[in-house]
Design an enzyme around this catalytic site. Structure first.
Site, PDB file in Angstrom:
ATOM      1  N   GLU A 271       0.890  -1.173   0.000  1.00 15.12           N
ATOM      2  CA  GLU A 271       0.000   0.000   0.000  1.00 15.12           C
ATOM      3  C   GLU A 271       0.914   1.204   0.000  1.00 15.12           C
ATOM      4  OE1 GLU A 271      -3.174  -0.502  -0.172  1.00 15.12           O
ATOM      5  OE2 GLU A 271      -3.330  -2.594   0.438  1.00 15.12           O
ATOM      6  N   CYS A 305      -2.099   9.053   2.833  1.00 14.04           N
ATOM      7  CA  CYS A 305      -1.820   8.562   1.474  1.00 14.04           C
ATOM      8  C   CYS A 305      -2.954   8.889   0.515  1.00 14.04           C
ATOM      9  CB  CYS A 305      -1.578   7.063   1.521  1.00 14.04           C
ATOM     10  SG  CYS A 305      -2.927   6.157   2.288  1.00 14.04           S
TER      11      CYS A 305
HETATM   12  P1  NAD Z   1       8.648   4.564   4.498  1.00  9.99           P
HETATM   13  O1  NAD Z   1       8.578   3.651   3.331  1.00  9.99           O
HETATM   14  O2  NAD Z   1       9.856   5.381   4.684  1.00  9.99           O
HETATM   15  O3  NAD Z   1       8.471   3.746   5.875  1.00  9.99           O
HETATM   16  C1  NAD Z   1       7.408   2.845   6.094  1.00  9.99           C
HETATM   17  C2  NAD Z   1       7.919   1.677   6.916  1.00  9.99           C
HETATM   18  O4  NAD Z   1       8.968   1.037   6.210  1.00  9.99           O
HETATM   19  C3  NAD Z   1       8.498   2.071   8.275  1.00  9.99           C
HETATM   20  O5  NAD Z   1       8.154   1.096   9.230  1.00  9.99           O
HETATM   21  C4  NAD Z   1       9.989   2.060   8.034  1.00  9.99           C
HETATM   22  O6  NAD Z   1      10.727   1.773   9.190  1.00  9.99           O
HETATM   23  C5  NAD Z   1      10.130   0.944   7.030  1.00  9.99           C
HETATM   24  N1  NAD Z   1      11.309   1.085   6.169  1.00  9.99           N
HETATM   25  C6  NAD Z   1      11.976   2.217   5.853  1.00  9.99           C
HETATM   26  N2  NAD Z   1      13.012   1.932   5.032  1.00  9.99           N
HETATM   27  C7  NAD Z   1      12.982   0.603   4.831  1.00  9.99           C
HETATM   28  C8  NAD Z   1      13.774  -0.291   4.055  1.00  9.99           C
HETATM   29  N3  NAD Z   1      14.807   0.133   3.331  1.00  9.99           N
HETATM   30  N4  NAD Z   1      13.438  -1.601   4.053  1.00  9.99           N
HETATM   31  C9  NAD Z   1      12.372  -2.026   4.751  1.00  9.99           C
HETATM   32  N5  NAD Z   1      11.601  -1.245   5.514  1.00  9.99           N
HETATM   33  C10 NAD Z   1      11.888   0.052   5.543  1.00  9.99           C
HETATM   34  O7  NAD Z   1       7.334   5.446   4.399  1.00  9.99           O
HETATM   35  P2  NAD Z   1       6.955   6.701   5.310  1.00  9.99           P
HETATM   36  O8  NAD Z   1       7.636   7.877   4.767  1.00  9.99           O
HETATM   37  O9  NAD Z   1       7.119   6.382   6.717  1.00  9.99           O
HETATM   38  O10 NAD Z   1       5.393   6.780   5.049  1.00  9.99           O
HETATM   39  C11 NAD Z   1       4.852   7.654   4.157  1.00  9.99           C
HETATM   40  C12 NAD Z   1       4.524   6.981   2.855  1.00  9.99           C
HETATM   41  O11 NAD Z   1       3.602   5.926   3.079  1.00  9.99           O
HETATM   42  C13 NAD Z   1       3.853   7.911   1.885  1.00  9.99           C
HETATM   43  O12 NAD Z   1       4.384   7.709   0.601  1.00  9.99           O
HETATM   44  C14 NAD Z   1       2.406   7.485   1.930  1.00  9.99           C
HETATM   45  O13 NAD Z   1       1.665   7.786   0.772  1.00  9.99           O
HETATM   46  C15 NAD Z   1       2.530   6.016   2.152  1.00  9.99           C
HETATM   47  N6  NAD Z   1       1.316   5.461   2.747  1.00  9.99           N
HETATM   48  C16 NAD Z   1       0.508   4.677   1.973  1.00  9.99           C
HETATM   49  C17 NAD Z   1      -0.683   4.191   2.498  1.00  9.99           C
HETATM   50  C18 NAD Z   1      -1.622   3.348   1.650  1.00  9.99           C
HETATM   51  O14 NAD Z   1      -2.529   2.758   2.215  1.00  9.99           O
HETATM   52  N7  NAD Z   1      -1.452   3.293   0.343  1.00  9.99           N
HETATM   53  C19 NAD Z   1      -1.046   4.501   3.806  1.00  9.99           C
HETATM   54  C20 NAD Z   1      -0.194   5.307   4.554  1.00  9.99           C
HETATM   55  C21 NAD Z   1       0.989   5.773   4.015  1.00  9.99           C
END
Ligand code: NAD
Length: 535
Positions: A271, A305
């Site tokens: 997502e 999001c």
């Molecule tokens: P992110 O991808 O940086 O982090 C999300 C999760 O992934 C965190 O738990 C983080 O610790 C982990 N993570 C970070 N780097 C990683 C890696 N290299 N390998 C594995 N895991 C890793 O995202 P964010 O900035 O925290 O969240 C915002 C983003 O999430 C926005 O782009 C938003 O649109 C999206 N989002 C999507 C939905 C949806 O339902 N489509 C819902 C909420 C947020």
């Protein structure tokens, strides 16, 4: 707008938290994190974004801790899967009641660890209750064996089973830290899986409180494990040890998760991000559309999001809509207070504030005009930013191309609907869209042409998101797979087909010439095409 000096707000804020957080609550939550014993470890601080003060120290889990969590989960899963679905249902319904009864504590915690406004925190609480109710009452029927048409009518009895997939991993973001762990984990657990959750390091506490309440509701100790720490370090062992990975976060990280899931040959749902369009047509109810746009653009300070970052206004309503929208945006109350009147809270971090500010400055440098907001509010707290409306935005600007994930919306006029559809669909993302019109048939015709996983007619996002019975997810770079509805449940199961053949086999029959079999089967297939119920 609030003009209280930052220092006194910080003091009030801290006093409020100490009043509402029961002594020891935070330390009890930290104790729920899975940790291998007997080794030195480092901690990190979870900070309250509204004041940028540390709240509590949380362990940075290691690969060893993840493996321990996986082992515990795997051990617990078998017994859990054998427990009657009725019992799992009762546990989830008890959580439903607890979360509604004790919402004040959860709202406080969510506000404290994310800086969001209380009304945005409430959306999380309501969402989890909704997911609990929905899946608790449907799990049994989703899991029931289903009769399927057999290979040969009357001679083959075929049924489809749904088994739990095993251990499901969750990697979740900070923006809706309760919803985006628990609301997805609930169907996974109801399906008979054990779960290991890796919340974001900036906001791990709400998921822990959810786990505490789930245990109180009767969830056996090891069925849900939480590990905390940097995703880049923990994701690899987690993905290597689970049978399915459910990721919510940025598109960049999503691609990396997909690669690892592919390498391990496990299923995943992703997502991801969005750059969501809202279309206001010439015949829209302007009051309703402005109200919808305020929520659609600035809910959770735009860190949502499915929030709207591109607003297309048809020429005849452009001025009228914008006049009201600017006025109401400028009057939106922002601040850290714990009441439902506040329209917008803080951003999560310095990094998020810098990104929002960089997008706005880039746009202005390239010719965009600020119609409302456009500046940080350090007088309210270190990461507050005003809700911002930009006009004259062009394709070269970052704010047009990239997801800002903040309280910034670009407005763009359009003449004809085809032009609006083309611009709205011209994005690498395809998560959510919103259309405002009094002609709902026209809205429906446009909706099917939007390349987005969810489309709201006369709503911003809550109508589609809240329709938990229907699938929710992204097209294009916004994701793979769906949460909610039967799809959101089936992803956590492994299907199995059992077919029982009676009397004669499928394939050449013994004691009969192959040519005769060929003629009979050809005639039978010709006939079947015409028999309702068997075809
Ligand atoms: P992110 O991808 O940086 O982090 C999300 C999760 O992934 C965190 O738990 C983080 O610790 C982990 N993570 C970070 N780097 C990683 C890696 N290299 N390998 C594995 N895991 C890793 O995202 P964010 O900035 O925290 O969240 C915002 C983003 O999430 C926005 O782009 C938003 O649109 C999206 N989002 C999507 C939905 C949806 O339902 N489509 C819902 C909420 C947020």
């Amino acid at each position: 707008m609030n003009t209280q000096p930052a220092q006194s707000i910080a003091a009030n804020f801290q006093q409020l938290w100490t009043q509402t957080m029961r002594p020891g609550l935070l330390n009890n939550l930290v104790d729920l994190i899975t940790r291998a014993s007997g080794r030195e470890r480092t901690n990190f601080a979870v900070r309250a974004p509204a004041v940028d003060e540390p709240i509590v120290e949380v362990p940075a889990c290691t690969q060893e801790d993840v493996i321990l969590a996986l082992n515990r989960a795997r051990k617990a899963q078998q017994e859990w899967a054998e427990s009657p679905v009725r019992e799992r249902k009762q546990i989830v319904l008890r959580l439903h009641d607890l979360i509604l009864q004790r919402q004040e504590t959860m709202l406080d915690l969510l506000q404290m660890e994310t800086g969001k406004a209380r009304r945005d925190a409430l959306e999380e609480v309501l969402d989890v209750a909704q997911a609990c109710r929905h899946y608790a009452f449907r799990a049994e029927s989703y899991l029931q064996p289903k009769w399927r048409k057999g290979a040969l009518p009357l001679l083959t009895r075929t049924w489809e089973l749904r088994h739990p997939i095993g251990v499901v991993g969750f990697i979740s973001p900070w923006n809706y830290p309760l919803t985006l762990t628990l609301s997805d984990a609930i169907p996974a657990m109801l399906a008979g899986n054990a779960v290991v959750v890796k919340p974001d390091s900036q906001a791990p506490l709400a998921a822990l409180l959810g786990l505490q309440w789930l245990r109180e509701a009767g969830l056996p100790g090891d069925v849900l494990q939480v590990v905390t720490g940097p995703g880049a370090d923990l994701a690899k062992p987690l993905i290597a040890g689970v049978d399915y990975i459910c990721f919510t976060g940025s598109t960049t990280t999503g691609r990396s998760i997909a690669r690892q899931a592919g390498e391990n040959l496990i299923g995943c749902s992703l997502e991801l991000g969005g750059k969501n369009p809202m279309l206001v047509l010439h015949d829209a109810d302007i009051d309703r559309a402005v109200h919808g746009a305020l929520r659609g653009c600035f809910a959770n300070a735009g860190q949502l999001c499915i929030s709207c970052e591109r607003l297309f206004l048809q020429d005849p309503v452009y001025d009228r809509f914008l006049h009201q929208f600017i006025k109401r945006t400028s009057n939106l109350k922002i601040g850290p207070e714990k009441n439902f009147d506040v329209g917008m809270g803080s951003l999560i971090s310095r990094g998020q504030l810098d990104k929002v500010d960089a997008h706005v400055r880039d746009a202005v440098r390239k010719g965009a005009v600020i119609l409302a907001g456009g500046r940080a509010r350090p007088d309210l707290g270190p990461f507050f930013y005003e809700p911002t409306i930009l006009a004259r935005v062009t394709q070269e600007m970052r704010v047009w191309q990239e997801e800002t994930f903040g309280p910034v919306v670009s407005v763009c006029p359009f003449g004809d609907i085809e032009e609006a559809l083309r611009m709205a669909n011209d994005s690498p993302f395809g998560l959510n869209a919103s259309i405002w019109t009094r002609d709902v048939r026209q809205g429906q015709r446009l909706a099917v042409r939007m390349r987005c996983g969810t489309v709201n007619i006369n709503g911003a996002y809550a109508a589609a998101w809240g329709s938990v019975d229907a699938p929710m997810g992204g097209m294009k770079a916004s994701g793979i797979g769906r949460r909610h509805g039967v799809e959101g449940f089936a992803r956590f199961t492994e299907s199995q087909t059992i077919a029982q053949q009676n009397l004669i086999p499928v394939g050449p029959w013994p004691f009969v010439k192959a040519g005769f079999y060929a003629r009979v089967m050809t005639a039978a297939l010709r006939l079947l095409r015409h028999i309702p119920g068997l075809r």
